[in-house]
Scaffold this motif. Structure first.
Motif, mmCIF file in Angstrom:
data_model
loop_
_atom_site.group_PDB
_atom_site.id
_atom_site.type_symbol
_atom_site.label_atom_id
_atom_site.label_comp_id
_atom_site.label_asym_id
_atom_site.label_seq_id
_atom_site.Cartn_x
_atom_site.Cartn_y
_atom_site.Cartn_z
ATOM 1 N N HIS A 30 0.829 -1.209 0.000
ATOM 2 C CA HIS A 30 0.000 0.000 0.000
ATOM 3 C C HIS A 30 0.864 1.260 0.000
ATOM 4 C CE1 HIS A 30 -4.010 -1.738 0.271
ATOM 5 N NE2 HIS A 30 -3.427 -2.714 0.948
ATOM 6 N N LEU A 31 1.937 1.254 0.773
ATOM 7 C CA LEU A 31 2.788 2.441 0.803
ATOM 8 C C LEU A 31 3.492 2.655 -0.528
ATOM 9 C CD1 LEU A 31 4.371 2.472 4.374
ATOM 10 C CD2 LEU A 31 2.584 3.936 3.446
ATOM 11 N N PHE A 32 3.982 1.585 -1.153
ATOM 12 C CA PHE A 32 4.604 1.736 -2.467
ATOM 13 C C PHE A 32 3.605 2.353 -3.442
ATOM 14 C CE2 PHE A 32 7.648 -2.102 -1.781
ATOM 15 C CZ PHE A 32 8.500 -1.315 -1.024
ATOM 16 N N ALA A 33 2.358 1.903 -3.392
ATOM 17 C CA ALA A 33 1.329 2.412 -4.302
ATOM 18 C C ALA A 33 0.932 3.845 -3.960
ATOM 19 C CB ALA A 33 0.103 1.504 -4.276
ATOM 20 N N ILE B 59 2.592 6.290 -1.760
ATOM 21 C CA ILE B 59 3.582 7.364 -1.633
ATOM 22 C C ILE B 59 4.844 7.110 -2.451
ATOM 23 C CG2 ILE B 59 2.728 8.068 0.633
ATOM 24 C CD1 ILE B 59 5.158 6.650 1.895
ATOM 25 N N GLY B 60 4.969 5.947 -3.056
ATOM 26 C CA GLY B 60 6.119 5.649 -3.897
ATOM 27 C C GLY B 60 7.198 4.882 -3.168
ATOM 28 N N TYR B 61 8.036 4.231 -3.952
ATOM 29 C CA TYR B 61 9.099 3.385 -3.409
ATOM 30 C C TYR B 61 10.064 4.169 -2.522
ATOM 31 C CZ TYR B 61 13.341 0.645 -3.137
ATOM 32 O OH TYR B 61 14.452 -0.009 -2.661
ATOM 33 N N HIS B 62 10.541 5.297 -3.010
ATOM 34 C CA HIS B 62 11.570 6.031 -2.270
ATOM 35 C C HIS B 62 11.031 6.669 -0.991
ATOM 36 C CE1 HIS B 62 14.659 5.246 -5.177
ATOM 37 N NE2 HIS B 62 13.826 5.599 -6.139
ATOM 38 N N ALA B 63 9.786 7.079 -0.989
ATOM 39 C CA ALA B 63 9.195 7.658 0.224
ATOM 40 C C ALA B 63 8.811 6.579 1.233
ATOM 41 C CB ALA B 63 7.970 8.496 -0.132
ATOM 42 N N ALA B 64 8.609 5.361 0.758
ATOM 43 C CA ALA B 64 8.252 4.248 1.642
ATOM 44 C C ALA B 64 9.532 3.676 2.260
ATOM 45 C CB ALA B 64 7.485 3.175 0.878
ATOM 46 N N PRO C 86 11.584 2.768 8.040
ATOM 47 C CA PRO C 86 10.858 3.250 9.222
ATOM 48 C C PRO C 86 9.384 3.555 8.922
ATOM 49 C CG PRO C 86 12.995 4.325 9.084
ATOM 50 C CD PRO C 86 12.811 3.554 7.806
ATOM 51 N N ALA C 87 9.098 4.101 7.752
ATOM 52 C CA ALA C 87 7.698 4.380 7.393
ATOM 53 C C ALA C 87 6.907 3.081 7.262
ATOM 54 C CB ALA C 87 7.625 5.175 6.083
ATOM 55 N N ILE C 88 7.523 2.070 6.693
ATOM 56 C CA ILE C 88 6.857 0.768 6.547
ATOM 57 C C ILE C 88 6.642 0.128 7.909
ATOM 58 C CG2 ILE C 88 7.105 -1.585 5.631
ATOM 59 C CD1 ILE C 88 8.551 -0.270 3.202
ATOM 60 N N PHE D 211 3.408 -2.482 -8.103
ATOM 61 C CA PHE D 211 4.375 -3.143 -8.982
ATOM 62 C C PHE D 211 4.934 -2.143 -10.000
ATOM 63 C CE2 PHE D 211 6.103 -6.068 -12.093
ATOM 64 C CZ PHE D 211 6.650 -7.059 -11.296
ATOM 65 N N ALA D 212 4.073 -1.294 -10.550
ATOM 66 C CA ALA D 212 4.542 -0.272 -11.497
ATOM 67 C C ALA D 212 5.543 0.663 -10.823
ATOM 68 C CB ALA D 212 3.354 0.510 -12.058
ATOM 69 N N GLU D 213 5.289 1.004 -9.567
ATOM 70 C CA GLU D 213 6.211 1.854 -8.824
ATOM 71 C C GLU D 213 7.561 1.161 -8.653
ATOM 72 O OE1 GLU D 213 7.892 4.969 -6.750
ATOM 73 O OE2 GLU D 213 6.045 4.974 -7.928
#
Length: 185
Positions: free
Chosen positions: A2-5, A7-12, A15-17, A87-89
């Motif tokens: 959900h976080l990858f989708a 806020i994006g990979y780099h923002a996830a 610690p955020a996860i 997955f696209a992210e």
């Protein structure tokens, strides 16, 4: 996923996860000692979710429906789901990160085999050979590109026109019906 989708990979970040999962940083490090281990587990989970959604779409053809249009509409909807967006992210991140690219490769190959296998044949039912492959690839990659693009004006109208052209082109390549022109009148 959900976080990858969202806020994006780099923002996830890890610690955020951990925070979103309700885990302490230590507990997360116990299960995923490296970012690569976390991403590897995420890819496996995301791929399982994508496969389940893809199979469900293949099994949901309504009686009497046009199989090509159902396939295109179903895939369009899937591309906007959380697993496909995540997955696209990751694919975007994998373009410049060799470790992510390597982790995604098996999942990408599995998905390509599923599209060429029974599930996609069931929903597209076009046949085999280079013409079928071209129609499948045209529809798939046009839809994926359209899903990743932000239309700047007349968004809904443009999207509907483009989806109609993709459907018509797929029908033409598959020699289905009497479609002779890409542009719907």
């Amino acid at each position: 996923m959900h976080l990858f989708a969202e806020i994006g990979y780099h923002a996830a970040t890890n610690p955020a996860i951990a925070d979103a999962s309700g885990l302490t940083r230590g507990a997360m490090l116990y299960h995923f000692p490296t970012r690569e281990a976390l991403v590897e587990a995420a890819v496996a989970h995301i791929q399982a979710e994508r496969s389940a959604l893809f199979r469900a779409a293949a099994d949901s053809l309504p009686a009497g429906a046009d199989v090509t249009e159902h396939a295109i509409d179903s895939y369009w909807d899937l591309l906007h789901s959380v697993p496909f967006t995540a997955f696209a992210e990751l694919e975007a991140a994998g373009r410049t990160d060799p470790a992510i690219h390597a982790l995604l490769a098996p999942a990408q190959a599995e998905f390509d085999r599923a599209q060429a296998g029974d599930h996609f044949l069931k929903i597209l039912h076009a046949g085999a050979g280079p013409r079928f492959q071209a129609s499948r690839d045209l529809a798939r990659f046009m839809l994926e590109g359209l899903a990743r693009t932000t239309l700047t004006y007349d968004k809904d109208g443009r999207k509907e026109r483009l989806l109609a052209v993709i459907k018509r082109a797929t029908h033409m390549l598959n020699r289905k019906g009497d479609v002779q022109d890409l542009w719907p009148e």
